[in-house]
Each structure stands twice: as C-alpha cells, then as structure tokens.
Design an enzyme around this catalytic site. Sequence first.
Site, PDB file in Angstrom:
ATOM      1  CG  HIS A 121      -1.838  -1.147   1.334  1.00 54.98           C
ATOM      2  ND1 HIS A 121      -3.013  -1.224   0.628  1.00 54.98           N
ATOM      3  CD2 HIS A 121      -1.763  -2.302   2.058  1.00 54.98           C
ATOM      4  CE1 HIS A 121      -3.634  -2.358   0.911  1.00 54.98           C
ATOM      5  NE2 HIS A 121      -2.895  -3.043   1.782  1.00 54.98           N
ATOM      6  CG  ASP A 124      -2.438  11.077  -3.601  1.00 56.27           C
ATOM      7  OD1 ASP A 124      -2.090  12.164  -3.119  1.00 56.27           O
ATOM      8  OD2 ASP A 124      -3.039  10.971  -4.688  1.00 56.27           O
ATOM      9  CG  HIS A 126      -5.986  15.005  -2.228  1.00 57.68           C
ATOM     10  ND1 HIS A 126      -7.303  14.996  -2.642  1.00 57.68           N
ATOM     11  CD2 HIS A 126      -5.427  13.888  -2.761  1.00 57.68           C
ATOM     12  CE1 HIS A 126      -7.530  13.920  -3.380  1.00 57.68           C
ATOM     13  NE2 HIS A 126      -6.410  13.221  -3.456  1.00 57.68           N
ATOM     14  CG  HIS A 161      -6.671   8.662  -2.145  1.00 51.83           C
ATOM     15  ND1 HIS A 161      -6.009   7.989  -3.155  1.00 51.83           N
ATOM     16  CD2 HIS A 161      -6.761   9.953  -2.553  1.00 51.83           C
ATOM     17  CE1 HIS A 161      -5.723   8.819  -4.133  1.00 51.83           C
ATOM     18  NE2 HIS A 161      -6.157  10.034  -3.791  1.00 51.83           N
ATOM     19  CB  CYS A 162      -4.426   3.437  -0.643  1.00 48.29           C
ATOM     20  SG  CYS A 162      -3.118   2.289  -1.164  1.00 48.29           S
ATOM     21  CG  HIS A 170      -5.387  -0.273  -3.012  1.00 51.56           C
ATOM     22  ND1 HIS A 170      -4.466  -0.672  -2.061  1.00 51.56           N
ATOM     23  CD2 HIS A 170      -5.163  -1.075  -4.087  1.00 51.56           C
ATOM     24  CE1 HIS A 170      -3.725  -1.655  -2.535  1.00 51.56           C
ATOM     25  NE2 HIS A 170      -4.128  -1.919  -3.776  1.00 51.56           N
ATOM     26  CG  MET A 175      -7.167   1.346   1.913  1.00 58.24           C
ATOM     27  SD  MET A 175      -5.601   0.651   1.362  1.00 58.24           S
ATOM     28  CE  MET A 175      -4.451   1.395   2.510  1.00 58.24           C
ATOM     29  CG  HIS A 267     -30.102  18.176   3.232  1.00 57.03           C
ATOM     30  ND1 HIS A 267     -30.318  19.525   3.134  1.00 57.03           N
ATOM     31  CD2 HIS A 267     -31.219  17.667   3.813  1.00 57.03           C
ATOM     32  CE1 HIS A 267     -31.516  19.831   3.627  1.00 57.03           C
ATOM     33  NE2 HIS A 267     -32.085  18.719   4.050  1.00 57.03           N
ATOM     34  CD  GLU A 286     -21.944  34.344   5.099  1.00 55.87           C
ATOM     35  OE1 GLU A 286     -22.905  35.109   4.891  1.00 55.87           O
ATOM     36  OE2 GLU A 286     -20.935  34.675   5.764  1.00 55.87           O
ATOM     37  CB  THR A 290     -28.109  20.342  -0.516  1.00 56.70           C
ATOM     38  OG1 THR A 290     -29.340  20.022   0.142  1.00 56.70           O
ATOM     39  CG2 THR A 290     -27.424  19.041  -0.931  1.00 56.70           C
ATOM     40  CG  HIS A 316     -31.345  15.821  -0.427  1.00 57.14           C
ATOM     41  ND1 HIS A 316     -32.382  15.471  -1.261  1.00 57.14           N
ATOM     42  CD2 HIS A 316     -31.926  16.474   0.617  1.00 57.14           C
ATOM     43  CE1 HIS A 316     -33.528  15.912  -0.761  1.00 57.14           C
ATOM     44  NE2 HIS A 316     -33.279  16.515   0.384  1.00 57.14           N
TER      45      HIS A 316
END
Length: 487
Positions: A121, A124, A126, A161-162, A170, A175, A267, A286, A290, A316
């Site tokens: 494994h 990654d 972000h 995530h993997c 994965h 993951m 939501h 603001e 949803t 939703h």
Amino acid sequence: MKKIFKFRRTYLWYVAALFLGVSLQSCISDAEGSTTEISTVSSMKAQLTAPPFVPPPVGARKAAKLTVDMEVIEKEGEMTDGVKYVYWTFNGTVPGSFIRTRVGDEVEFHLKNNPNNKLPHNIDMHAVTGPGGGAVSTFVAPGQEKVFSFKTLNPGLFVYHCATAPVGMHIANGMYGLILVEPKGGLPPVDKEYYVMQGDFYTKGKYGEPGLQPFDMEKAIDERPDYVVFNGKVGALNDDNALTAKAGETVRLFVGNGGPNKVSSFHVIGEIFDKVHVEGGDLVNENVQTTLIPSGGAAMIEFKVQVPGTYLLVDHSIFRAFNKGALGMLKVSGEKNAKIYSGTQIERTYDPDGTLAKAKPAVEAGEKLAEAAKKSGKSIEEQKEHGKKIFMQTCFACHQANGQGIPGAFPPLAKSDYLNKDIARAIGVVKHGLNGEVTVNGTTFNSAMPAQSLSDEEIADVLTYVYHNFENNKSVVTPEMVKAQSK
C-alpha cells in the site's frame, strides 16, 4: 514624509497584487515570509483520532515538526447486520484517523504496513506538494515501514487515500481519510466538531445479503454501488453512535467524500448551513441547504442548532440515504423554542366534500398464521435486531423514529389498532403497497405507500420489530406468513 511614502508604497503593492489575481493571504504571506520559509520551533507527535472525533484545535501554536504514525491494517468488519466485508484501512478505521496540522508545519510521516497484511500500500495526501502527494515515497510492502517529510503550504481540509494499483480498488475498500491544515492562528472556535466521510462500496451480493461479501470490480467500474455510507458502514452514526449537541451550540462538521465514484449531495434534514468552506478551501458560502462534495474532496460546514430533536445527515441523492445506508443522526438536547419551531399545533380531519368513507372492518388474523409464527428460523431477538436495521433504512422517514408517523400524511405505527387487529393485512400492506383511505387510531389517512422491495424474510423481520416496539402487541411474523399473502 517617509512614513507616508512607505504607506502609499505598501498600499499600491496590495492593489497591484489584487489586480494580478493574488489573494490577500498571499500578500500577507509574502510580507511576513512565505509559508515555505516559516520555521518550526518545536517537535511533537500528532494526536490522531478515529471517526467521528477530531483532535483538539491547533489554536495559536507555532509551526512545529509534527510526527505522524499511520499503520495500514487489512481487517474483516461489518458493513451492516449480518454482512461482513474485508476493509483495507488506515489505523484500523474507515475513514482513517483524522490528522490536524497548521500552515508551516513540517510533517514527518511514518507509514507502516502490518506484517499480517497481504498487499502493498501507499498514501497520497492531497495536502502534500510533491510527486504523487507522497505516494511515490511511501510504497510499502507488508512488514515494512516508509518515512517521508513534507511542509504544509496551503490551509484547508484535504483528503488522503491509498494510490497503489488498482487505485480504485484500494479506495473502494476503505483506504481514505482527512487531513486538516489550519491557518495561522487556527480556525474560529465552535462548540462541537465531528468527522464524517462518505464512501461507496461494491459487493458481490446485493444490499443486505448476509455473509462475507467480496469486492466486485465489475460493479465498481460500472459505478453501481450496493452501499453508500458514512464512516464505513450502515448505521455508523445512528442511535447510540449518533452525533450529539445541545440547543444553542455551534457545530462544525469536517465532511469528506472518499468515493471512489459518487459525488455527495450532503444535507442535514432540519438545518441550514450557516457557513460552508466550499471544497474545503478559503471560499465561504453562507445559508446553504445542500452542498456538493466531489469524490476525493471535502467541505467544512458550520451551523447553530437551535431546536432539540433528531436531525438526519443524508446524501440527498436520496435513495442512497434510505436504501443504501448514507444516513446518520445528530441528536440535539435542550429546551424547546416554540418561536423557532412549534411542533404540531392542530391535528384534525380534512374533509372538503364530506365523502370520507368508513374504514373497512378489520379481519382477525387466522390461527394458522399465528401458529406459523412459532416456526421462525431466527430467534425473536435476531428478527428484531435485523428488523430495526430495515426500519431505519426503509420506514424511518415516513413513520419516524418512535413510530408516531406524520400528522395528515402518514399513519402512526405506535399503538396502532390497524396493525394489531390484523397481522395478515399488515403483511399485505408492506408486501403489496396501499393506496386510499385507512383509519388508524380513530384518524383517517388518505395517502399512498408503495410496495417495498424487500424479501419475505426482511418483511417478516421489520414487522416483528414494529410489533415488539411502540407499545404494539408483540406479534411474531415469519417468512412463511409473508409468503402466504398473495396479491
């Protein structure tokens, strides 16, 4: 004069920067020194938390060298009652542990692959600026550990995530997780913070099919999930596991979407989001009902809870909520506020033309059906447990958590004379649907209930649950009884 000239020069510099599309934050960073140049003043081990909880806010702490320990664990867990699944996890949970940092931190990341695992494994992130978000540096075999470092340059809420091939598989096995990079000085304080992450799962068996279910690559490629859930399983945020708050408190939700495929239409039923950090970044929207959260994306959501009650967290794309598992609860305690929400004030029959027909006489359930109840293959407790799950997925929205129904729309299941007088009729309603007028506990309802897409066993279990709750007569319904009810 020198001070005036310096002020004018600085002002013109800001205007020029804004004109060129550079954010105010970037201007300030350049004035103070860029985030790449923020020096760390201490070393500390990151406090990690399992969902739905988050570590304490960073507050005003200085940038630090932060050590993060993460272990990949492949483990069998429960997708829903009676359904097992082999999850691939970061630190043993889906989603993985929540990581909380601030801009300028130097993160030393340790990724360990448990020796009992079967597969290599990586991770990654972000929030990382660098090849593969760290994936290139962290490809790790079972029984091994990889270490790499990165500096947190941008504030925001980021997915990790993997990214080991096949990447989609994965991620689909659980993951993923969230890492928060707070701005200098931290986020504004709130009363409660929670960690919620959506994911879609693909199994060989259909939704609810019992046993250990393997991953189905064909369904994943076709984007046909059997389950869409919050925090790794059906009911992860329901009942005893519900999120909690008190009326008057402000709640911040860190909401992510691991995917791998489906966008989330997030939501909270009965609430309006005061603020949404769109896609986890600086842009704040603001008064939002949803918000869309892309696969591999996140959002920070804030709202003040003002009225006690149970609020439902849903995707939703609504069949996912009530039929595939994307449903959670926020239970709010406190004093009622009738100025904001009155509750039911008047309940009466609406009969505009005076033609309401009397309910048809109820027919008592036959002795044969009652005798068949004793032949159920499950214990009553097992039926009730399974039935509760089905109720929360299929019946909850219309008939409510305590079976009171919705006045003028959907009849109550609680202390229901309609149910208790005729078991066979009740089975027929669930199996074949019902249209037109019915009288329940002296009140006439005229609405429609579609036939439910449930097996005979599921119908038997959900009715057994209903009969054993809400002050009903504790009847037991079996699949044989359900099968006996023809159209």
